[in-house]
Write an enzyme that holds these catalytic residues in place. Structure first.
Site, PDB file in Angstrom:
ATOM      1  N   ALA A 193      38.258  37.630  46.988  1.00 15.22           N
ATOM      2  CA  ALA A 193      38.694  37.562  45.591  1.00 15.22           C
ATOM      3  C   ALA A 193      39.909  38.468  45.447  1.00 15.22           C
ATOM      4  O   ALA A 193      39.898  39.613  45.899  1.00 15.22           O
ATOM      5  CB  ALA A 193      37.569  38.008  44.662  1.00 15.22           C
ATOM      6  N   ILE A 221      38.147  42.087  49.182  1.00 15.35           N
ATOM      7  CA  ILE A 221      39.263  42.237  48.246  1.00 15.35           C
ATOM      8  C   ILE A 221      40.562  41.764  48.880  1.00 15.35           C
ATOM      9  O   ILE A 221      41.003  42.293  49.900  1.00 15.35           O
ATOM     10  CB  ILE A 221      39.405  43.709  47.792  1.00 15.35           C
ATOM     11  CG1 ILE A 221      38.072  44.245  47.260  1.00 15.35           C
ATOM     12  CG2 ILE A 221      40.512  43.823  46.749  1.00 15.35           C
ATOM     13  CD1 ILE A 221      37.472  43.440  46.115  1.00 15.35           C
ATOM     14  N   LYS A 222      41.182  40.764  48.251  1.00 17.54           N
ATOM     15  CA  LYS A 222      42.487  40.283  48.716  1.00 17.54           C
ATOM     16  C   LYS A 222      43.587  41.129  48.092  1.00 17.54           C
ATOM     17  O   LYS A 222      43.644  41.303  46.879  1.00 17.54           O
ATOM     18  CB  LYS A 222      42.686  38.811  48.335  1.00 17.54           C
ATOM     19  CG  LYS A 222      41.940  37.853  49.226  1.00 17.54           C
ATOM     20  CD  LYS A 222      42.195  36.410  48.831  1.00 17.54           C
ATOM     21  CE  LYS A 222      43.496  35.900  49.398  1.00 17.54           C
ATOM     22  NZ  LYS A 222      43.655  34.432  49.143  1.00 17.54           N
ATOM     23  N   LEU A 223      44.440  41.631  48.958  1.00 12.71           N
ATOM     24  CA  LEU A 223      45.548  42.490  48.538  1.00 12.71           C
ATOM     25  C   LEU A 223      46.869  41.886  49.003  1.00 12.71           C
ATOM     26  O   LEU A 223      46.941  41.320  50.092  1.00 12.71           O
ATOM     27  CB  LEU A 223      45.395  43.883  49.160  1.00 12.71           C
ATOM     28  CG  LEU A 223      44.118  44.656  48.830  1.00 12.71           C
ATOM     29  CD1 LEU A 223      43.966  45.839  49.782  1.00 12.71           C
ATOM     30  CD2 LEU A 223      44.140  45.131  47.386  1.00 12.71           C
TER      31      LEU A 223
END
Length: 214
Positions: A56, A82-84
């Site tokens: 996400a 966590i997509k960064l």
């Protein structure tokens, strides 16, 4: 090689999961927007379908904002990754989240050097976009090969997610190179199972079966 499905459509996720093909899910703000539903609602429903990593993405562009969003997302379910973005602030956030024990997926990677930086920052996953590179006449799969070589040379544990997959050849080449994961649209997953000779063979079997005395 693991297959992730690249969508926020829970019906597609459910159908692919029933085929036994889904090891994880990747989403992004664009995919969530297409669903027309609330972000957290979609993510929670996905966690109830797939018992695997679910990426996400944060929308903040500064370190503190990314960390704040990441902690909120990570609290939804243990499988949230966590997509960064691949930016200096994204790398800084990746380092912070790794120290906190939160898994990360650094996305929008277009060079092997960007992937190396993400791995050094502690990323759990790196997501190079092969289709978008192909679109500008660069060698998308060549980048995957370079990243794999670099990670093998130095023992980086970050897993390579081949992203922006457009066709079955992308998936085949990812497997041949030895990428850890391909994140695949549902339509391409279905294409992987298709071949005209398979269809012709089934049709012939059925015609022959009709000739068998009943």
């Amino acid at each position: 090689m693991k297959f992730f499905i690249d969508t926020a459509d829970v019906n597609e996720i459910r159908e692919a999961h029933e085929l036994g093909l889904v090891d994880g899910v990747t989403t992004n703000p664009s995919l969530i927007a297409k669903s027309g539903r609330k972000f957290e609602e979609v993510i929670k429903e996905i966690t109830g379908i797939v018992d695997g990593p679910i990426s996400a993405e944060v929308v903040s562009l500064d370190h503190d904002g990314m960390i704040r969003e990441a902690e909120e997302l990570a609290a939804i379910h243990k499988n949230i990754v966590i997509k960064l973005p691949m930016t200096p602030e994204g790398l800084k956030a990746c380092t912070t989240l790794t120290k906190k024990g939160i898994k990360t997926n650094v996305t929008l990677i277009f060079t092997a050097m960007q992937a190396l930086l993400a791995a050094k920052a502690g990323a759990t996953y790196v997501s190079p976009f092969v289709g978008r590179l192909d679109d500008i006449s660069q060698d998308g799969m060549g980048i995957i090969d370079d990243i794999k070589t670099i990670f093998d040379n130095y023992g980086y544990t970050a897993e390579i997610i081949v992203a922006s997959v457009r066709n079955p050849i992308h998936v085949l080449n990812a497997a041949l190179i030895g990428a850890d994961i391909a994140t695949i649209p549902y339509s391409v997953m279905l294409q992987l199972a298709k071949h005209p000779l398979t269809d012709a063979g089934i049709e012939r079997f059925l015609k022959d079966w009709e000739k068998v005395p009943k």
